[in-house]
Design a protein around this motif. Sequence first.
Motif, PDB file in Angstrom:
ATOM      1  N   ILE A 187     -16.117   2.805  -7.201  1.00 25.82           N
ATOM      2  CA  ILE A 187     -15.424   3.411  -5.859  1.00 25.82           C
ATOM      3  C   ILE A 187     -13.986   3.536  -5.495  1.00 25.82           C
ATOM      4  CG2 ILE A 187     -15.331   3.145  -3.359  1.00 25.82           C
ATOM      5  CD1 ILE A 187     -18.274   1.671  -3.407  1.00 25.82           C
ATOM      6  N   ALA A 188     -13.583   4.759  -6.011  1.00 25.13           N
ATOM      7  CA  ALA A 188     -12.139   5.083  -5.914  1.00 25.13           C
ATOM      8  C   ALA A 188     -11.540   4.822  -4.704  1.00 25.13           C
ATOM      9  CB  ALA A 188     -11.809   6.330  -6.396  1.00 25.13           C
ATOM     10  N   PHE A 189     -10.225   4.550  -4.570  1.00 26.90           N
ATOM     11  CA  PHE A 189      -9.617   4.191  -3.222  1.00 26.90           C
ATOM     12  C   PHE A 189      -9.419   5.982  -2.708  1.00 26.90           C
ATOM     13  CE2 PHE A 189      -8.279   0.119  -4.501  1.00 26.90           C
ATOM     14  CZ  PHE A 189      -8.558  -0.663  -3.438  1.00 26.90           C
ATOM     15  N   PRO A 190      -9.136   6.126  -1.361  1.00 29.16           N
ATOM     16  CA  PRO A 190      -8.958   7.199  -0.796  1.00 29.16           C
ATOM     17  C   PRO A 190      -7.579   7.760  -1.374  1.00 29.16           C
ATOM     18  CG  PRO A 190      -8.631   5.868   0.796  1.00 29.16           C
ATOM     19  CD  PRO A 190      -9.054   5.106  -0.345  1.00 29.16           C
ATOM     20  N   GLY A 191      -7.464   9.266  -1.386  1.00 27.31           N
ATOM     21  CA  GLY A 191      -6.167   9.719  -1.592  1.00 27.31           C
ATOM     22  C   GLY A 191      -5.025   8.995  -0.486  1.00 27.31           C
ATOM     23  N   THR A 192      -3.685   9.356  -0.868  1.00 24.14           N
ATOM     24  CA  THR A 192      -2.681   8.997  -0.190  1.00 24.14           C
ATOM     25  C   THR A 192      -2.373   9.615   1.249  1.00 24.14           C
ATOM     26  OG1 THR A 192      -0.908  10.113  -1.283  1.00 24.14           O
ATOM     27  CG2 THR A 192      -1.422   7.947  -2.190  1.00 24.14           C
ATOM     28  N   GLN A 193      -2.904  10.713   1.266  1.00 25.40           N
ATOM     29  CA  GLN A 193      -2.671  11.750   2.569  1.00 25.40           C
ATOM     30  C   GLN A 193      -3.401  11.018   3.766  1.00 25.40           C
ATOM     31  OE1 GLN A 193      -0.890  14.317   2.552  1.00 25.40           O
ATOM     32  NE2 GLN A 193      -1.048  14.312   5.042  1.00 25.40           N
ATOM     33  N   GLY A 194      -2.685  10.369   4.485  1.00 27.15           N
ATOM     34  CA  GLY A 194      -3.340   9.488   5.804  1.00 27.15           C
ATOM     35  C   GLY A 194      -3.396   8.377   5.529  1.00 27.15           C
ATOM     36  N   TRP A 195      -3.391   7.682   4.342  1.00 27.01           N
ATOM     37  CA  TRP A 195      -3.530   6.273   4.002  1.00 27.01           C
ATOM     38  C   TRP A 195      -2.235   5.420   3.700  1.00 27.01           C
ATOM     39  CZ3 TRP A 195      -8.476   4.197   5.100  1.00 27.01           C
ATOM     40  CH2 TRP A 195      -9.330   5.366   5.130  1.00 27.01           C
ATOM     41  N   ASP A 196      -2.334   4.085   4.040  1.00 25.56           N
ATOM     42  CA  ASP A 196      -1.225   3.327   3.487  1.00 25.56           C
ATOM     43  C   ASP A 196      -1.678   2.995   2.240  1.00 25.56           C
ATOM     44  OD1 ASP A 196       0.649   1.470   2.807  1.00 25.56           O
ATOM     45  OD2 ASP A 196       0.200   0.244   4.787  1.00 25.56           O
ATOM     46  N   LYS A 197      -0.893   3.482   0.967  1.00 29.11           N
ATOM     47  CA  LYS A 197      -1.294   3.036  -0.188  1.00 29.11           C
ATOM     48  C   LYS A 197      -0.974   1.651  -0.621  1.00 29.11           C
ATOM     49  CE  LYS A 197      -0.718   4.485  -5.190  1.00 29.11           C
ATOM     50  NZ  LYS A 197      -0.050   5.427  -6.219  1.00 29.11           N
ATOM     51  N   SER A 198      -0.010   1.074  -0.050  1.00 30.57           N
ATOM     52  CA  SER A 198       0.279  -0.475  -0.143  1.00 30.57           C
ATOM     53  C   SER A 198      -0.739  -1.349   0.175  1.00 30.57           C
ATOM     54  CB  SER A 198       1.731  -0.728   0.351  1.00 30.57           C
ATOM     55  OG  SER A 198       1.630  -0.714   1.901  1.00 30.57           O
ATOM     56  N   SER A 199      -1.656  -0.789   0.899  1.00 30.91           N
ATOM     57  CA  SER A 199      -2.793  -1.685   1.523  1.00 30.91           C
ATOM     58  C   SER A 199      -3.799  -2.010   0.447  1.00 30.91           C
ATOM     59  CB  SER A 199      -3.136  -1.329   2.956  1.00 30.91           C
ATOM     60  OG  SER A 199      -3.835  -0.153   2.732  1.00 30.91           O
ATOM     61  N   PHE A 200      -3.989  -0.968  -0.508  1.00 30.05           N
ATOM     62  CA  PHE A 200      -5.233  -0.764  -1.132  1.00 30.05           C
ATOM     63  C   PHE A 200      -5.497  -2.168  -2.106  1.00 30.05           C
ATOM     64  CE2 PHE A 200      -4.870   4.197  -1.551  1.00 30.05           C
ATOM     65  CZ  PHE A 200      -5.256   4.308  -0.466  1.00 30.05           C
ATOM     66  N   GLU A 201      -6.425  -2.753  -1.857  1.00 28.51           N
ATOM     67  CA  GLU A 201      -6.707  -4.251  -2.637  1.00 28.51           C
ATOM     68  C   GLU A 201      -8.324  -4.520  -2.876  1.00 28.51           C
ATOM     69  OE1 GLU A 201      -5.628  -8.689  -2.451  1.00 28.51           O
ATOM     70  OE2 GLU A 201      -4.722  -7.568  -0.785  1.00 28.51           O
ATOM     71  N   ARG A 202      -8.426  -4.886  -4.015  1.00 24.31           N
ATOM     72  CA  ARG A 202      -9.762  -5.239  -4.391  1.00 24.31           C
ATOM     73  C   ARG A 202      -9.368  -6.974  -4.780  1.00 24.31           C
ATOM     74  NH1 ARG A 202     -12.845  -0.937  -6.549  1.00 24.31           N
ATOM     75  NH2 ARG A 202     -11.473   1.138  -6.623  1.00 24.31           N
ATOM     76  N   ARG A 203     -10.348  -7.730  -4.034  1.00 16.09           N
ATOM     77  CA  ARG A 203     -10.333  -9.099  -4.403  1.00 16.09           C
ATOM     78  C   ARG A 203     -11.587  -9.424  -4.795  1.00 16.09           C
ATOM     79  NH1 ARG A 203      -7.637 -11.665   1.292  1.00 16.09           N
ATOM     80  NH2 ARG A 203      -5.582 -10.592   1.215  1.00 16.09           N
ATOM     81  N   LYS A 204     -11.357  -9.754  -6.070  1.00 16.27           N
ATOM     82  CA  LYS A 204     -12.723 -10.182  -6.864  1.00 16.27           C
ATOM     83  C   LYS A 204     -12.923 -11.480  -6.967  1.00 16.27           C
ATOM     84  CE  LYS A 204     -13.878  -6.067  -9.578  1.00 16.27           C
ATOM     85  NZ  LYS A 204     -14.384  -5.737 -10.982  1.00 16.27           N
TER      86      LYS A 204
END
Length: 294
Positions: A187-204
Amino acid sequence: MTSFAKAAFDSAAYLACRPRYSKELVKQILDYGHFTPSTKSGRTAVDLGCGPGQLTAQLASTNAFEHVYGLDPSAKMLSRGMQADPPAPRISYRQSSAERLECLADSSVDLLTASQAAHWFDHSKVWPELLRVLKPGGLVAYLNYGECEVPTHPEVSRIIGRHSHVTLAPHWQQPGRDIAENLLDEIAFPGTQGWDKSSFERRKFDRGNITATLSDVAAPPPTTHHPIAFKLDWTIDQLTGYLRTWSAAHNYDEAHGGDVVDQVARELQTLLPASPETFEIVWPGITLFARKAR
């Protein structure tokens, strides 16, 4: 997920036998979004693919949201959640897929969760819908786990793995099952348009006394690794009950008749203590976060 919507699927067993998420994992989501009881006024949480409402009820019990909605495409699953006794406060259930959230208004949701459901979603359709319904700064939080292990009994883990990857292999709905086992790597993160890229995180949660996880495969950044957090003390009856909730077991029984878990149960009885004695079950897991831009 079509198996869970079938009339013959046992939604009561699903509710009874699927693992609950720990308070610590739920707290991580609340902390990430800064959701507290003191700020709950006007706050709305929506649990996608909620099934019979395990996480939905946990979110409501935190008292951090004024409204909590459980959405699922299966009316049978939803009916089980609505039969909760006592009724859970502040929860409404609605029949809806994650791909078409017509029941939700634009910019109306503070938190969108999906627990053991995101691997079934079509994210080419889901990400735009989540962006539409989230308030500015609203949070997406996925929780998922992979295949279970019994650290004190490695042979049991091998039997479960063989059951899943050999006996039931033709009966899993793909690619969903592989995505779940790979802890949502696909599952890829969404594009940056409209999203806060700095918030993208996977905690395994894949570090510790566990061997058969696929999560050591390099995951898309940003990924952090943590000790196992998905774990429970179960009896053998609880373990075999859980194995019967697998969609592939249901599909196998429909195709061949009988109960495919019976044979596994007989093998496990030679290796595990009888009920009511318990042993530890662990699952590699993940929480995935993404926030709408403010």
